[in-house]
Design a protein around this motif. Structure first.
Motif, PDB file in Angstrom:
ATOM      1  N   VAL A   1     -33.285  62.060 -19.393  1.00 47.21           N
ATOM      2  CA  VAL A   1     -32.101  62.843 -19.307  1.00 47.21           C
ATOM      3  C   VAL A   1     -30.937  61.745 -19.559  1.00 47.21           C
ATOM      4  CG1 VAL A   1     -31.025  64.531 -17.876  1.00 47.21           C
ATOM      5  CG2 VAL A   1     -33.305  64.636 -17.864  1.00 47.21           C
ATOM      6  N   THR A   2     -29.953  62.256 -20.189  1.00 45.69           N
ATOM      7  CA  THR A   2     -28.799  61.496 -20.584  1.00 45.69           C
ATOM      8  C   THR A   2     -27.714  62.062 -20.076  1.00 45.69           C
ATOM      9  OG1 THR A   2     -29.880  60.507 -22.518  1.00 45.69           O
ATOM     10  CG2 THR A   2     -27.552  60.251 -22.391  1.00 45.69           C
ATOM     11  N   TYR A   3     -26.812  61.184 -19.417  1.00 47.56           N
ATOM     12  CA  TYR A   3     -25.452  61.739 -18.702  1.00 47.56           C
ATOM     13  C   TYR A   3     -24.523  60.541 -19.302  1.00 47.56           C
ATOM     14  CZ  TYR A   3     -27.552  65.029 -15.761  1.00 47.56           C
ATOM     15  OH  TYR A   3     -28.070  66.173 -15.014  1.00 47.56           O
ATOM     16  N   CYS A   4     -23.125  60.907 -19.030  1.00 45.85           N
ATOM     17  CA  CYS A   4     -22.043  60.217 -19.395  1.00 45.85           C
ATOM     18  C   CYS A   4     -21.095  60.638 -18.072  1.00 45.85           C
ATOM     19  CB  CYS A   4     -21.332  60.488 -20.639  1.00 45.85           C
ATOM     20  SG  CYS A   4     -22.002  60.278 -22.016  1.00 45.85           S
ATOM     21  N   ILE A   5     -21.091  59.544 -17.262  1.00 43.48           N
ATOM     22  CA  ILE A   5     -19.706  59.457 -16.068  1.00 43.48           C
ATOM     23  C   ILE A   5     -18.696  58.897 -16.629  1.00 43.48           C
ATOM     24  CG2 ILE A   5     -19.463  59.296 -13.885  1.00 43.48           C
ATOM     25  CD1 ILE A   5     -21.980  60.885 -14.453  1.00 43.48           C
ATOM     26  N   GLN A   6     -17.502  59.616 -16.783  1.00 44.12           N
ATOM     27  CA  GLN A   6     -16.174  59.026 -17.128  1.00 44.12           C
ATOM     28  C   GLN A   6     -15.214  58.914 -16.128  1.00 44.12           C
ATOM     29  OE1 GLN A   6     -15.375  61.552 -20.650  1.00 44.12           O
ATOM     30  NE2 GLN A   6     -16.532  60.162 -21.998  1.00 44.12           N
ATOM     31  N   TYR A   7     -14.625  57.874 -15.898  1.00 42.77           N
ATOM     32  CA  TYR A   7     -13.608  57.660 -15.003  1.00 42.77           C
ATOM     33  C   TYR A   7     -12.361  57.378 -15.599  1.00 42.77           C
ATOM     34  CZ  TYR A   7     -17.501  56.922 -12.130  1.00 42.77           C
ATOM     35  OH  TYR A   7     -18.792  57.028 -11.200  1.00 42.77           O
ATOM     36  N   ASN A   8     -11.116  57.751 -15.521  1.00 42.54           N
ATOM     37  CA  ASN A   8     -10.009  57.844 -16.173  1.00 42.54           C
ATOM     38  C   ASN A   8      -8.981  56.978 -15.283  1.00 42.54           C
ATOM     39  OD1 ASN A   8     -10.340  59.458 -18.364  1.00 42.54           O
ATOM     40  ND2 ASN A   8     -10.097  61.095 -16.752  1.00 42.54           N
ATOM     41  N   ALA A   9      -8.574  55.644 -15.632  1.00 44.12           N
ATOM     42  CA  ALA A   9      -7.410  55.131 -15.066  1.00 44.12           C
ATOM     43  C   ALA A   9      -6.154  55.074 -15.696  1.00 44.12           C
ATOM     44  CB  ALA A   9      -7.954  53.653 -15.038  1.00 44.12           C
ATOM     45  N   ASP A  10      -5.149  54.910 -15.095  1.00 43.26           N
ATOM     46  CA  ASP A  10      -3.674  55.072 -15.630  1.00 43.26           C
ATOM     47  C   ASP A  10      -3.493  53.881 -16.526  1.00 43.26           C
ATOM     48  OD1 ASP A  10      -3.527  57.573 -14.403  1.00 43.26           O
ATOM     49  OD2 ASP A  10      -2.316  56.918 -12.706  1.00 43.26           O
ATOM     50  N   SER A  11      -3.984  52.658 -16.342  1.00 45.81           N
ATOM     51  CA  SER A  11      -3.736  51.374 -17.168  1.00 45.81           C
ATOM     52  C   SER A  11      -4.709  50.450 -17.057  1.00 45.81           C
ATOM     53  CB  SER A  11      -2.464  50.718 -16.217  1.00 45.81           C
ATOM     54  OG  SER A  11      -2.871  50.318 -15.199  1.00 45.81           O
ATOM     55  N   ILE A  12      -4.792  49.549 -17.819  1.00 45.58           N
ATOM     56  CA  ILE A  12      -5.994  48.652 -17.953  1.00 45.58           C
ATOM     57  C   ILE A  12      -5.920  47.715 -16.820  1.00 45.58           C
ATOM     58  CG2 ILE A  12      -4.578  46.830 -19.299  1.00 45.58           C
ATOM     59  CD1 ILE A  12      -8.072  47.721 -19.649  1.00 45.58           C
ATOM     60  N   ASP A  13      -4.766  47.339 -16.002  1.00 48.95           N
ATOM     61  CA  ASP A  13      -4.820  46.696 -14.902  1.00 48.95           C
ATOM     62  C   ASP A  13      -5.470  47.449 -13.735  1.00 48.95           C
ATOM     63  OD1 ASP A  13      -3.032  44.864 -16.149  1.00 48.95           O
ATOM     64  OD2 ASP A  13      -1.427  45.803 -15.491  1.00 48.95           O
ATOM     65  N   GLN A  14      -5.253  48.977 -13.945  1.00 51.92           N
ATOM     66  CA  GLN A  14      -6.186  49.455 -12.745  1.00 51.92           C
ATOM     67  C   GLN A  14      -7.561  49.322 -12.942  1.00 51.92           C
ATOM     68  OE1 GLN A  14      -5.311  51.582  -9.861  1.00 51.92           O
ATOM     69  NE2 GLN A  14      -3.205  50.789 -10.375  1.00 51.92           N
ATOM     70  N   PHE A  15      -8.046  49.431 -14.205  1.00 48.68           N
ATOM     71  CA  PHE A  15      -9.560  49.328 -14.503  1.00 48.68           C
ATOM     72  C   PHE A  15      -9.975  47.775 -13.970  1.00 48.68           C
ATOM     73  CE2 PHE A  15     -12.790  47.607 -16.959  1.00 48.68           C
ATOM     74  CZ  PHE A  15     -14.049  48.162 -16.545  1.00 48.68           C
ATOM     75  N   GLN A  16      -9.035  47.001 -14.522  1.00 49.62           N
ATOM     76  CA  GLN A  16      -9.255  45.458 -14.305  1.00 49.62           C
ATOM     77  C   GLN A  16      -9.566  45.026 -12.683  1.00 49.62           C
ATOM     78  OE1 GLN A  16      -6.254  43.428 -16.274  1.00 49.62           O
ATOM     79  NE2 GLN A  16      -7.775  43.285 -18.136  1.00 49.62           N
ATOM     80  N   GLN A  17      -8.769  45.769 -11.791  1.00 44.80           N
ATOM     81  CA  GLN A  17      -8.813  45.659 -10.265  1.00 44.80           C
ATOM     82  C   GLN A  17     -10.127  46.350  -9.778  1.00 44.80           C
ATOM     83  OE1 GLN A  17      -6.819  44.141  -8.192  1.00 44.80           O
ATOM     84  NE2 GLN A  17      -5.833  43.297  -9.973  1.00 44.80           N
ATOM     85  N   TYR A  18     -10.561  47.267 -10.445  1.00 51.30           N
ATOM     86  CA  TYR A  18     -11.775  48.017 -10.171  1.00 51.30           C
ATOM     87  C   TYR A  18     -12.881  47.211 -10.434  1.00 51.30           C
ATOM     88  CZ  TYR A  18     -16.056  50.945 -10.234  1.00 51.30           C
ATOM     89  OH  TYR A  18     -17.200  51.298 -10.305  1.00 51.30           O
ATOM     90  N   TYR A  19     -12.746  46.429 -11.717  1.00 50.02           N
ATOM     91  CA  TYR A  19     -13.781  45.591 -12.359  1.00 50.02           C
ATOM     92  C   TYR A  19     -14.118  44.500 -11.366  1.00 50.02           C
ATOM     93  CZ  TYR A  19     -16.690  43.007 -15.369  1.00 50.02           C
ATOM     94  OH  TYR A  19     -17.574  42.105 -16.203  1.00 50.02           O
ATOM     95  N   MET A  20     -12.969  43.803 -10.998  1.00 50.01           N
ATOM     96  CA  MET A  20     -12.779  42.537 -10.359  1.00 50.01           C
ATOM     97  C   MET A  20     -13.497  42.477  -8.767  1.00 50.01           C
ATOM     98  SD  MET A  20      -9.825  40.202 -11.673  1.00 50.01           S
ATOM     99  CE  MET A  20      -8.606  41.403 -11.176  1.00 50.01           C
ATOM    100  N   ASN A  21     -13.005  43.745  -8.288  1.00 49.81           N
ATOM    101  CA  ASN A  21     -13.324  43.839  -6.813  1.00 49.81           C
ATOM    102  C   ASN A  21     -14.232  45.008  -6.382  1.00 49.81           C
ATOM    103  OD1 ASN A  21     -10.835  42.462  -6.109  1.00 49.81           O
ATOM    104  ND2 ASN A  21      -9.640  43.912  -6.921  1.00 49.81           N
ATOM    105  N   HIS A  22     -14.856  45.779  -7.196  1.00 48.64           N
ATOM    106  CA  HIS A  22     -15.654  46.847  -6.730  1.00 48.64           C
ATOM    107  C   HIS A  22     -16.857  47.235  -7.624  1.00 48.64           C
ATOM    108  CE1 HIS A  22     -12.526  48.025  -3.892  1.00 48.64           C
ATOM    109  NE2 HIS A  22     -11.616  47.921  -4.988  1.00 48.64           N
ATOM    110  N   LEU A  23     -16.801  47.005  -9.009  1.00 48.21           N
ATOM    111  CA  LEU A  23     -17.779  47.251 -10.065  1.00 48.21           C
ATOM    112  C   LEU A  23     -19.171  46.721  -9.493  1.00 48.21           C
ATOM    113  CD1 LEU A  23     -18.821  48.768 -12.490  1.00 48.21           C
ATOM    114  CD2 LEU A  23     -18.177  46.498 -13.791  1.00 48.21           C
TER     115      LEU A  23
END
Length: 100
Positions: A52-74
């Motif tokens: 079974v294949t799924y896509c989970i998509q998360y929307n961030a308002d900016s690349i900075d928001q994503f980078q903060q997630y990547y560095m601190n939580h991912l």
């Protein structure tokens, strides 16, 4: 808008357990970081893969928001997911920018 997409191919045997985990634990934990404004769960209906294949998509308002997630939580959240469903899935990630 930045879209972070996880595409995951699951063993059919864990499909229901995984979906429950994602809806009740993993996605709420990702959203609680405050770096994403919304998310959605998509099931791929014409996947050429077994399982079974799924896509989970998360929307961030900016690349900075994503980078903060990547560095601190991912990595922490990925490690928990890996531990729970070890060797029963394949995952790949895509980072996209919405074009209007």
């Amino acid at each position: 808008m930045i879209v972070y997409n996880d595409t995951i191919i699951l063993d059919e045997a864990i499909h229901n357990e995984w979906l429950h985990y994602m809806k009740t634990i993993h996605i709420p934990a990702v959203m609680a970081t405050g770096h994403f404004s919304s998310h959605r769960i998509l099931r791929v209906i014409d996947s050429p893969n077994e399982g079974v294949t799924y896509c989970i998509q998360y929307n961030a308002d900016s690349i900075d928001q994503f980078q903060q997630y990547y560095m601190n939580h991912l990595h922490k959240l990925q490690a928990i997911h890996q531990q729970m469903f070890d060797e029963k899935f394949v995952i790949f990630n895509t980072l996209m920018e919405e074009m209007e």
